[in-house]
Design a protein around this motif. Sequence first.
Motif, PDB file in Angstrom:
ATOM      1  N   PHE A  19     -10.002  31.801 -31.761  1.00 50.83           N
ATOM      2  CA  PHE A  19     -10.078  30.459 -31.115  1.00 50.83           C
ATOM      3  C   PHE A  19     -10.982  29.603 -32.052  1.00 50.83           C
ATOM      4  CE2 PHE A  19     -11.616  27.094 -28.518  1.00 50.83           C
ATOM      5  CZ  PHE A  19     -10.691  26.543 -27.881  1.00 50.83           C
ATOM      6  N   ASP A  20     -10.445  28.537 -32.571  1.00 50.73           N
ATOM      7  CA  ASP A  20     -11.241  27.661 -33.555  1.00 50.73           C
ATOM      8  C   ASP A  20     -11.466  26.366 -32.644  1.00 50.73           C
ATOM      9  OD1 ASP A  20     -12.153  25.949 -35.593  1.00 50.73           O
ATOM     10  OD2 ASP A  20     -10.494  26.393 -36.866  1.00 50.73           O
ATOM     11  N   LEU A  21     -13.020  26.041 -32.485  1.00 50.59           N
ATOM     12  CA  LEU A  21     -13.207  25.076 -31.712  1.00 50.59           C
ATOM     13  C   LEU A  21     -13.119  23.780 -32.480  1.00 50.59           C
ATOM     14  CD1 LEU A  21     -14.775  24.433 -28.883  1.00 50.59           C
ATOM     15  CD2 LEU A  21     -16.916  24.689 -30.130  1.00 50.59           C
ATOM     16  N   SER A  22     -13.015  23.695 -33.458  1.00 46.56           N
ATOM     17  CA  SER A  22     -12.731  22.588 -34.440  1.00 46.56           C
ATOM     18  C   SER A  22     -11.356  21.997 -33.924  1.00 46.56           C
ATOM     19  CB  SER A  22     -12.852  22.615 -35.921  1.00 46.56           C
ATOM     20  OG  SER A  22     -11.740  23.660 -36.385  1.00 46.56           O
ATOM     21  N   SER A  23     -10.436  22.933 -33.353  1.00 47.98           N
ATOM     22  CA  SER A  23      -9.019  22.235 -32.970  1.00 47.98           C
ATOM     23  C   SER A  23      -9.153  21.509 -31.691  1.00 47.98           C
ATOM     24  CB  SER A  23      -8.177  23.379 -32.738  1.00 47.98           C
ATOM     25  OG  SER A  23      -8.610  24.131 -31.556  1.00 47.98           O
ATOM     26  N   LEU A  24     -10.145  21.373 -31.066  1.00 46.34           N
ATOM     27  CA  LEU A  24     -10.593  20.600 -29.792  1.00 46.34           C
ATOM     28  C   LEU A  24     -11.186  19.279 -30.107  1.00 46.34           C
ATOM     29  CD1 LEU A  24     -11.635  23.246 -27.362  1.00 46.34           C
ATOM     30  CD2 LEU A  24      -9.117  22.230 -28.048  1.00 46.34           C
ATOM     31  N   VAL A  25     -11.588  19.063 -31.583  1.00 49.58           N
ATOM     32  CA  VAL A  25     -12.465  17.886 -31.808  1.00 49.58           C
ATOM     33  C   VAL A  25     -11.573  16.556 -32.018  1.00 49.58           C
ATOM     34  CG1 VAL A  25     -13.770  16.629 -33.768  1.00 49.58           C
ATOM     35  CG2 VAL A  25     -14.086  19.223 -33.488  1.00 49.58           C
ATOM     36  N   PRO A  26     -11.798  15.854 -30.959  1.00 46.60           N
ATOM     37  CA  PRO A  26     -10.992  14.536 -30.975  1.00 46.60           C
ATOM     38  C   PRO A  26     -10.745  13.686 -32.275  1.00 46.60           C
ATOM     39  CG  PRO A  26     -12.490  14.400 -29.092  1.00 46.60           C
ATOM     40  CD  PRO A  26     -13.162  15.494 -30.067  1.00 46.60           C
ATOM     41  N   LYS A  27      -9.610  13.526 -32.638  1.00 48.44           N
ATOM     42  CA  LYS A  27      -9.327  12.859 -33.938  1.00 48.44           C
ATOM     43  C   LYS A  27      -9.398  11.379 -33.889  1.00 48.44           C
ATOM     44  CE  LYS A  27      -8.015  16.761 -35.646  1.00 48.44           C
ATOM     45  NZ  LYS A  27      -9.228  17.823 -35.380  1.00 48.44           N
ATOM     46  N   GLY A  28      -9.814  10.717 -34.779  1.00 53.12           N
ATOM     47  CA  GLY A  28      -9.756   9.264 -35.103  1.00 53.12           C
ATOM     48  C   GLY A  28     -11.253   8.874 -35.731  1.00 53.12           C
ATOM     49  N   GLU A  29     -11.298   7.600 -36.140  1.00 50.53           N
ATOM     50  CA  GLU A  29     -12.472   6.962 -36.646  1.00 50.53           C
ATOM     51  C   GLU A  29     -13.747   6.993 -35.923  1.00 50.53           C
ATOM     52  OE1 GLU A  29     -13.100   3.210 -39.789  1.00 50.53           O
ATOM     53  OE2 GLU A  29     -11.396   3.214 -38.345  1.00 50.53           O
ATOM     54  N   ARG A  30     -14.989   7.255 -36.677  1.00 50.41           N
ATOM     55  CA  ARG A  30     -16.180   6.939 -35.916  1.00 50.41           C
ATOM     56  C   ARG A  30     -16.719   5.761 -36.538  1.00 50.41           C
ATOM     57  NH1 ARG A  30     -13.325  11.562 -34.060  1.00 50.41           N
ATOM     58  NH2 ARG A  30     -14.692  12.986 -32.921  1.00 50.41           N
ATOM     59  N   ILE A  31     -17.245   4.739 -35.792  1.00 54.00           N
ATOM     60  CA  ILE A  31     -17.829   3.712 -36.283  1.00 54.00           C
ATOM     61  C   ILE A  31     -18.990   3.275 -35.706  1.00 54.00           C
ATOM     62  CG2 ILE A  31     -17.622   1.320 -36.660  1.00 54.00           C
ATOM     63  CD1 ILE A  31     -14.374   1.395 -36.531  1.00 54.00           C
ATOM     64  N   GLY A  32     -19.884   3.269 -36.352  1.00 55.91           N
ATOM     65  CA  GLY A  32     -21.428   2.922 -35.909  1.00 55.91           C
ATOM     66  C   GLY A  32     -21.707   1.237 -35.886  1.00 55.91           C
ATOM     67  N   ILE A  33     -22.353   0.873 -34.857  1.00 53.23           N
ATOM     68  CA  ILE A  33     -22.552  -0.831 -34.757  1.00 53.23           C
ATOM     69  C   ILE A  33     -24.159  -0.755 -34.448  1.00 53.23           C
ATOM     70  CG2 ILE A  33     -22.452  -2.861 -33.464  1.00 53.23           C
ATOM     71  CD1 ILE A  33     -19.655  -2.002 -32.774  1.00 53.23           C
ATOM     72  N   ASP A  34     -25.010  -1.203 -35.411  1.00 53.58           N
ATOM     73  CA  ASP A  34     -26.427  -1.342 -35.182  1.00 53.58           C
ATOM     74  C   ASP A  34     -26.564  -2.891 -34.653  1.00 53.58           C
ATOM     75  OD1 ASP A  34     -29.005  -1.472 -35.605  1.00 53.58           O
ATOM     76  OD2 ASP A  34     -29.026  -1.032 -37.740  1.00 53.58           O
ATOM     77  N   LEU A  35     -27.209  -2.558 -33.566  1.00 57.03           N
ATOM     78  CA  LEU A  35     -27.651  -4.007 -32.847  1.00 57.03           C
ATOM     79  C   LEU A  35     -28.688  -4.908 -33.508  1.00 57.03           C
ATOM     80  CD1 LEU A  35     -28.113  -3.163 -28.927  1.00 57.03           C
ATOM     81  CD2 LEU A  35     -26.471  -4.564 -30.399  1.00 57.03           C
ATOM     82  N   LYS A  36     -29.406  -4.237 -34.629  1.00 58.66           N
ATOM     83  CA  LYS A  36     -30.252  -5.118 -35.409  1.00 58.66           C
ATOM     84  C   LYS A  36     -29.352  -6.334 -35.949  1.00 58.66           C
ATOM     85  CE  LYS A  36     -31.344  -4.207 -39.468  1.00 58.66           C
ATOM     86  NZ  LYS A  36     -31.830  -3.698 -40.780  1.00 58.66           N
ATOM     87  N   ASP A  37     -28.026  -5.840 -36.455  1.00 58.55           N
ATOM     88  CA  ASP A  37     -27.279  -7.072 -36.890  1.00 58.55           C
ATOM     89  C   ASP A  37     -27.140  -8.154 -36.036  1.00 58.55           C
ATOM     90  OD1 ASP A  37     -27.326  -5.325 -39.247  1.00 58.55           O
ATOM     91  OD2 ASP A  37     -25.287  -4.523 -38.554  1.00 58.55           O
ATOM     92  N   PHE A  38     -27.272  -8.020 -34.754  1.00 56.68           N
ATOM     93  CA  PHE A  38     -27.093  -9.068 -33.836  1.00 56.68           C
ATOM     94  C   PHE A  38     -28.350  -9.631 -33.393  1.00 56.68           C
ATOM     95  CE2 PHE A  38     -23.541  -6.158 -33.676  1.00 56.68           C
ATOM     96  CZ  PHE A  38     -22.488  -6.986 -33.300  1.00 56.68           C
ATOM     97  N   LEU A  39     -29.427  -9.334 -33.942  1.00 61.27           N
ATOM     98  CA  LEU A  39     -30.684 -10.061 -33.569  1.00 61.27           C
ATOM     99  C   LEU A  39     -31.063 -11.089 -34.619  1.00 61.27           C
ATOM    100  CD1 LEU A  39     -32.576  -6.748 -32.502  1.00 61.27           C
ATOM    101  CD2 LEU A  39     -31.178  -8.280 -31.044  1.00 61.27           C
ATOM    102  N   TYR A  40     -31.744 -12.092 -34.129  1.00 61.29           N
ATOM    103  CA  TYR A  40     -32.301 -13.145 -34.888  1.00 61.29           C
ATOM    104  C   TYR A  40     -33.405 -12.402 -35.781  1.00 61.29           C
ATOM    105  CZ  TYR A  40     -34.900 -17.383 -36.037  1.00 61.29           C
ATOM    106  OH  TYR A  40     -35.552 -18.448 -36.765  1.00 61.29           O
ATOM    107  N   GLU A  41     -33.022 -12.656 -36.981  1.00 68.75           N
ATOM    108  CA  GLU A  41     -33.961 -12.236 -38.164  1.00 68.75           C
ATOM    109  C   GLU A  41     -34.079 -10.674 -37.976  1.00 68.75           C
ATOM    110  OE1 GLU A  41     -37.647 -14.480 -38.753  1.00 68.75           O
ATOM    111  OE2 GLU A  41     -36.419 -16.128 -39.142  1.00 68.75           O
ATOM    112  N   GLY A  42     -33.205  -9.993 -37.483  1.00 69.28           N
ATOM    113  CA  GLY A  42     -33.181  -8.558 -37.301  1.00 69.28           C
ATOM    114  C   GLY A  42     -34.289  -7.911 -36.150  1.00 69.28           C
ATOM    115  N   LEU A  43     -35.009  -8.952 -35.698  1.00 73.01           N
ATOM    116  CA  LEU A  43     -35.841  -8.619 -34.850  1.00 73.01           C
ATOM    117  C   LEU A  43     -36.088  -9.044 -33.258  1.00 73.01           C
ATOM    118  CD1 LEU A  43     -38.994  -9.113 -37.251  1.00 73.01           C
ATOM    119  CD2 LEU A  43     -38.057  -6.721 -36.474  1.00 73.01           C
ATOM    120  N   ILE A  44     -35.558 -10.211 -33.071  1.00 74.89           N
ATOM    121  CA  ILE A  44     -35.357 -10.816 -31.668  1.00 74.89           C
ATOM    122  C   ILE A  44     -34.095 -11.209 -31.171  1.00 74.89           C
ATOM    123  CG2 ILE A  44     -36.328 -13.072 -30.649  1.00 74.89           C
ATOM    124  CD1 ILE A  44     -38.472 -13.342 -33.067  1.00 74.89           C
TER     125      ILE A  44
END
Length: 169
Positions: A19-44
């Motif tokens: 049994f290979d547990l990796s056969s159960l890993v969901p396929k698909g792209e993983r994308i990270g979103i950093d909330l810092k990019d949505f903040l005024y000057e990255g801080l507020i």
Amino acid sequence: MSEDFEIKNKVAESGLINFDLSSLVPKGERIGIDLKDFLYEGLILKEKDFREKVAGVNSQDYNGAYVYIYNSAETIVPLWAYFLLTAKLTGSAKKVVFGNREDLEVLLMHSVMQTHDFSDLEGKRVLVKGCSDESIPENAYIELVEQLRPLVKSLMFGEACSNVPIFKN
């Protein structure tokens, strides 16, 4: 050497299920979103600016992806900010979670462990593959044992030639 000499594959004859547990890993792209990019000057967090930036997100860029939202800024962000961004992505992304990539993988595998049908392993001798090309969270192995404990005849970990017995029923 005699013509009657026959090579036997003792592993194949043992009835051992690999049994290979990796056969159960969901396929698909993983994308990270950093909330810092949505903040005024990255801080507020300014609500109007934040809402405008969220509105500018093309949710189709996340179509079918697994998204993790994190905050690399040392800024306290109100929970409603996560709500807004999640609402924007829901319907396009397969899954949206708060945390880092590892947190995402733990949650995905948890979901798989809770929903996968392991009944085909009932009463079998199972060997869980020890090495994988996929990165699998340790917690997935723990949950796998919980799922298999009441089902399988025996559970081992590693490779057929060198395994560690875990339990026998």
